[in-house]
Design an enzyme around this catalytic site. Sequence first.
Site, mmCIF file in Angstrom:
data_model
loop_
_atom_site.group_PDB
_atom_site.id
_atom_site.type_symbol
_atom_site.label_atom_id
_atom_site.label_comp_id
_atom_site.label_asym_id
_atom_site.label_seq_id
_atom_site.Cartn_x
_atom_site.Cartn_y
_atom_site.Cartn_z
ATOM 1 N N LYS A 13 24.228 39.820 58.403
ATOM 2 C CA LYS A 13 24.895 41.128 58.475
ATOM 3 C C LYS A 13 24.334 42.089 57.422
ATOM 4 C CE LYS A 13 29.145 39.678 57.747
ATOM 5 N NZ LYS A 13 29.036 38.231 57.593
ATOM 6 N N ARG A 127 18.672 29.078 51.263
ATOM 7 C CA ARG A 127 18.672 30.348 50.514
ATOM 8 C C ARG A 127 19.169 30.102 49.078
ATOM 9 N NH1 ARG A 127 22.479 35.029 52.863
ATOM 10 N NH2 ARG A 127 24.073 34.069 51.590
ATOM 11 N N ARG A 139 26.077 33.672 43.386
ATOM 12 C CA ARG A 139 27.465 34.117 43.444
ATOM 13 C C ARG A 139 28.362 32.910 43.163
ATOM 14 N NH1 ARG A 139 27.792 37.144 49.200
ATOM 15 N NH2 ARG A 139 29.671 35.878 49.308
ATOM 16 N N ARG A 150 34.359 28.970 53.524
ATOM 17 C CA ARG A 150 34.167 30.334 54.034
ATOM 18 C C ARG A 150 33.933 30.308 55.539
ATOM 19 N NH1 ARG A 150 29.626 31.695 50.009
ATOM 20 N NH2 ARG A 150 29.042 33.360 51.430
HETATM 21 P P1 ADP Z 1 30.395 36.226 53.124
HETATM 22 O O1 ADP Z 1 29.047 35.867 52.616
HETATM 23 O O2 ADP Z 1 31.368 35.075 53.090
HETATM 24 O O3 ADP Z 1 30.362 36.937 54.433
HETATM 25 P P2 ADP Z 1 31.453 38.575 51.671
HETATM 26 O O4 ADP Z 1 30.588 39.075 50.595
HETATM 27 O O5 ADP Z 1 31.662 39.412 52.866
HETATM 28 O O6 ADP Z 1 30.932 37.151 52.015
HETATM 29 O O7 ADP Z 1 32.902 38.211 51.065
HETATM 30 C C1 ADP Z 1 33.061 37.358 49.956
HETATM 31 C C2 ADP Z 1 34.556 37.091 49.742
HETATM 32 O O8 ADP Z 1 35.244 38.322 49.538
HETATM 33 C C3 ADP Z 1 35.274 36.429 50.910
HETATM 34 O O9 ADP Z 1 35.123 35.037 50.896
HETATM 35 C C4 ADP Z 1 36.721 36.887 50.648
HETATM 36 O O10 ADP Z 1 37.333 36.140 49.613
HETATM 37 C C5 ADP Z 1 36.542 38.295 50.131
HETATM 38 N N1 ADP Z 1 36.585 39.321 51.224
HETATM 39 C C6 ADP Z 1 35.567 40.151 51.583
HETATM 40 N N2 ADP Z 1 35.941 40.957 52.594
HETATM 41 C C7 ADP Z 1 37.221 40.615 52.899
HETATM 42 C C8 ADP Z 1 38.164 41.057 53.857
HETATM 43 N N3 ADP Z 1 37.855 42.025 54.743
HETATM 44 N N4 ADP Z 1 39.377 40.471 53.876
HETATM 45 C C9 ADP Z 1 39.711 39.507 53.005
HETATM 46 N N5 ADP Z 1 38.875 39.029 52.087
HETATM 47 C C10 ADP Z 1 37.632 39.569 52.005
#
Ligand code: ADP
Length: 208
Positions: A13, A127, A139, A150
């Site tokens: 994404k 990665r 991270r 996740r």
């Molecule tokens: P990923 O690599 O899991 O897609 P993101 O960077 O989008 O990671 O998100 C990392 C973390 O931030 C998630 O695991 C969650 O804890 C929190 N988070 C991000 N966006 C949301 C959302 N829209 N709703 C709830 N939690 C979120």
Amino acid sequence: MRLILLGPPGAGKGTQAQRLVSQYGIVQLSTGDMLRAAVGAGTPVGREVEEIMARGALCPDSLVVSIIADRIEQPDARKGFILDGFPRTVPQAEELDRLLAERGLSLDAVIELRVDEAILLQRIESRIEAMKARGEKLRDDDNPEVLHRRLAAYRAQTEPLVDYYRRHGTLRTVDGMAPIEEVAATIDRMLSSEAVRSAPEPALAQRR
Ligand code: ADP
């Protein structure tokens, strides 16, 4: 142009969002990045979500919805935006619909990057290894155990959005396992048919 990119962690994404940003001059709104920035800055929101994020669970809907509601009001989001990592639950999607409707806005497309989970896990694990080898900082939630959580959160809470947007008629599905360039070309083809239908942005029309 207002888009949502939907897909599990590691589906690509972020990569596609960055490209669309330069191509369409719209902003990428990543709730994950915003929440990590809050954690890094030690704000009250950051302190509230730090532990939740570290274990790979989702943050409260009301919190992320209010972050997005504020963010889409900013001047740089006027031309359009790509939501990356939001909405992540059906209640978040419902709130987003309400937020947009209140402002007379709508979504141009919801793009689902569909991937094979087993291959995805390998992709993310390699990665992580590559980043470690380069000495880059990982991270807090970039480790195999949290990654499984996740993915489980995605399956249980976010995947229902595929049906949600299919019913709303805005869903476009792309094979996220294809090479990056191919995924990009497919998205471009989908969006060019959307772009023809939408009117030019006022700022662009004035410049001509
Ligand atoms: P990923 O690599 O899991 O897609 P993101 O960077 O989008 O990671 O998100 C990392 C973390 O931030 C998630 O695991 C969650 O804890 C929190 N988070 C991000 N966006 C949301 C959302 N829209 N709703 C709830 N939690 C979120």
